[in-house]
Design a protein around this motif. Structure first.
Motif, short mmCIF file in Angstrom:
data_model
loop_
_atom_site.label_atom_id
_atom_site.label_comp_id
_atom_site.label_asym_id
_atom_site.label_seq_id
_atom_site.Cartn_x
_atom_site.Cartn_y
_atom_site.Cartn_z
N ASP A 225 0.77 -1.29 -0.16
CA ASP A 225 0.09 -0.05 0.10
C ASP A 225 0.74 1.04 0.19
OD1 ASP A 225 -2.19 -1.97 0.19
OD2 ASP A 225 -2.47 -1.37 2.33
N MET A 226 1.90 1.34 -0.89
CA MET A 226 2.47 2.58 -1.20
C MET A 226 1.51 3.66 -2.09
SD MET A 226 5.32 2.47 0.82
CE MET A 226 6.36 3.64 0.03
N GLN B 255 -4.35 -0.74 -1.42
CA GLN B 255 -5.75 -0.84 -0.57
C GLN B 255 -6.73 0.07 -1.18
OE1 GLN B 255 -6.30 -2.72 2.05
NE2 GLN B 255 -8.41 -1.63 2.44
N ASN B 256 -7.96 -0.25 -1.62
CA ASN B 256 -9.00 0.36 -2.02
C ASN B 256 -8.42 1.44 -3.16
OD1 ASN B 256 -11.28 1.47 -2.35
ND2 ASN B 256 -11.54 2.63 -0.38
N LEU C 287 -8.05 5.27 -2.53
CA LEU C 287 -6.71 5.80 -1.97
C LEU C 287 -5.77 6.06 -3.34
CD1 LEU C 287 -5.97 3.73 0.91
CD2 LEU C 287 -6.60 6.29 1.01
N GLY C 288 -6.22 5.94 -4.54
CA GLY C 288 -5.45 6.07 -5.60
C GLY C 288 -4.49 5.02 -5.65
N GLY C 289 -3.75 4.98 -6.95
CA GLY C 289 -2.69 3.96 -7.27
C GLY C 289 -1.33 3.99 -6.34
N THR C 290 -0.31 3.17 -6.76
CA THR C 290 0.91 3.35 -6.09
C THR C 290 1.38 4.78 -6.58
OG1 THR C 290 1.18 1.05 -6.03
CG2 THR C 290 3.11 2.29 -5.94
N VAL C 291 2.23 5.42 -5.39
CA VAL C 291 2.81 6.82 -5.76
C VAL C 291 3.77 6.55 -6.97
CG1 VAL C 291 4.92 5.97 -4.48
CG2 VAL C 291 4.11 8.56 -4.66
N PHE D 66 -7.63 -5.45 5.01
CA PHE D 66 -6.21 -4.75 5.77
C PHE D 66 -5.18 -6.06 5.72
CE2 PHE D 66 -9.80 -2.69 7.64
CZ PHE D 66 -9.63 -1.19 6.96
N ASP D 67 -5.64 -7.35 5.92
CA ASP D 67 -4.61 -8.52 5.82
C ASP D 67 -4.61 -9.03 4.14
OD1 ASP D 67 -3.32 -11.06 5.71
OD2 ASP D 67 -4.51 -11.78 7.44
#
Length: 171
Positions: free
Chosen positions: A6-7, A44-45, A49-53, A71-72
């Protein structure tokens, strides 16, 4: 296998040390690419939360990206399907240390994996939450390590043909 949790662009600015976290995770992804260590990345979602940075996208070229709402991550069948058979060793990095990282570490341990939690490549909004998460992971059986230790472990020897290139990543 390197597991990046989740970055995501909307999450990282709120983390204690989010910029440093991104640098550390990028270093590990570069080393994984260089040394043929497979990687899986969770989001995550991603709609919320948008994609990876963006800073990590160029070094994720061979990573399998998996969206999740748990979450897991081990509760997501696509994530488990992307993993090598247990008892492989998995190096875990990402955010947030006390939520998705820790819960995924606990899930992986239950599935029989050897887990190395890369302590200088995980973060939370609050430093205290990160510290408790690392201690809990250790108590439950995960080994704590660092970015440099992981890279040198992947190399195994200074005689590795890619040693100098890997060394340049940590200097």
């Amino acid at each position: 296998m390197l597991v990046v949790i989740d970055m995501q662009a909307r999450l990282l600015p709120h983390l204690d040390g989010g910029e440093r976290l991104t640098e550390r995770v990028a270093t590990l992804l570069r080393a994984a690419n260089l040394l043929d260590v497979p990687a899986v990345v969770t989001e995550q979602n991603p709609v919320g939360l948008g994609g990876t940075v963006n800073a990590l996208l160029p070094v994720m070229r061979t990573a399998n990206v998996i969206g999740k709402h748990t979450f897991d991550a081990t509760l997501e069948p696509a994530f488990v399907a992307a993993l090598p058979p247990a008892p492989a060793t998995l190096w875990i990095v990402g955010a947030e240390a006390h939520v998705c990282v820790l819960l995924t570490v606990l899930g992986l341990l239950q599935l029989g994996y050897r887990v190395e939690c890369v302590a200088d490549a995980v973060a939370s909004r609050r430093a205290a939450d990160r510290a408790v998460a690392l201690e809990r992971a250790r108590q439950e059986g995960a080994k704590l390590t660092t970015v440099e230790t992981a890279i040198f472990g992947w190399l195994g020897s200074c005689r590795h043909p890619r040693f100098r290139e890997a060394l340049a990543l940590v200097k």
